[in-house]
Design a protein around this motif. Structure first.
Motif, PDB file in Angstrom:
ATOM      1  N   TRP A  68       0.774  -1.266   0.125  1.00 22.35           N
ATOM      2  CA  TRP A  68      -0.011   0.237  -0.103  1.00 22.35           C
ATOM      3  C   TRP A  68       0.906   1.122  -0.061  1.00 22.35           C
ATOM      4  O   TRP A  68       1.750   1.207   1.009  1.00 22.35           O
ATOM      5  CB  TRP A  68      -0.859   0.190   1.139  1.00 22.35           C
ATOM      6  N   SER A 100      -0.183   8.064  -2.256  1.00 24.69           N
ATOM      7  CA  SER A 100      -0.981   7.920  -3.470  1.00 24.69           C
ATOM      8  C   SER A 100      -2.260   7.283  -3.190  1.00 24.69           C
ATOM      9  O   SER A 100      -3.138   7.258  -4.086  1.00 24.69           O
ATOM     10  CB  SER A 100      -0.287   7.259  -4.780  1.00 24.69           C
ATOM     11  N   THR A 155      -2.746   3.887  -3.222  1.00 29.20           N
ATOM     12  CA  THR A 155      -2.846   2.911  -3.999  1.00 29.20           C
ATOM     13  C   THR A 155      -2.443   1.451  -3.802  1.00 29.20           C
ATOM     14  O   THR A 155      -1.508   1.459  -2.899  1.00 29.20           O
ATOM     15  CB  THR A 155      -2.429   3.235  -5.432  1.00 29.20           C
TER      16      THR A 155
END
Length: 161
Positions: A79, A83, A85
């Motif tokens: 992770w 960001s 993401t």
């Protein structure tokens, strides 16, 4: 608790069906019936279900295992907190014969994933770092264990076909 939670599944028989780099063992298990099954039926994977008595059923499973000793397996959920993401890899899967998305993962290999470089780290953490770098070309960051030691499903659960 953890890995050894009590359950009411009983192993009736085990037989090695194949032994190569991996081993396939047919395991026959007596399990409690949680739903109303007819006297003969199949489960959702097509395995035969036969009643032992009104409260139990017998189910056959094919268990896939490594024939050599390993320290288990690791799965890495990478992770990026900046960001927001996650890293998903695309990889060929021989069972379904398709390229699928998934998380970085690998087998803990005793020689390859020793704790020499990371003094005091368990082999699973060393293996996770290697797999993340090898499969995702990522390194560093803060590492958190998402499960307790030994409670997640191990590599021998089922073959995906």
């Amino acid at each position: 608790q953890g890995r050894d939670r009590p359950h009411d599944h009983k192993i009736i028989d085990e037989k090695v069906e194949y032994s190569g780099w991996r081993k396939v063992t047919r395991r026959t298990v007596s399990s409690p019936i949680r739903h109303n099954h007819p006297s003969h039926a199949t489960d959702r994977k097509g395995h035969d279900i036969h009643r032992v008595h009104p409260q139990r059923k017998i189910v056959d499973f094919d268990i896939i295992d490594q024939t050599h000793t390993t320290g288990g397996a690791v799965i890495i959920f990478a992770w990026n907190s900046t960001s927001k993401t996650a890293t998903i890899i695309r990889e060929y899967m021989p069972g379904p014969h398709r390229v699928l998305g998934g998380l970085a993962a690998g087998i803990v290999e005793e020689g390859k994933h020793s704790t020499v470089e990371g003094v005091g780290e368990p082999n699973t953490l060393v293996a996770a770092r290697y797999e993340l770098e090898e499969e995702c070309h990522l390194a560093g960051g803060t590492w958190y264990r998402l499960t307790e030691e030994g409670v997640s499903a191990d590599f021998r659960q089922f073959e995906f076909n």
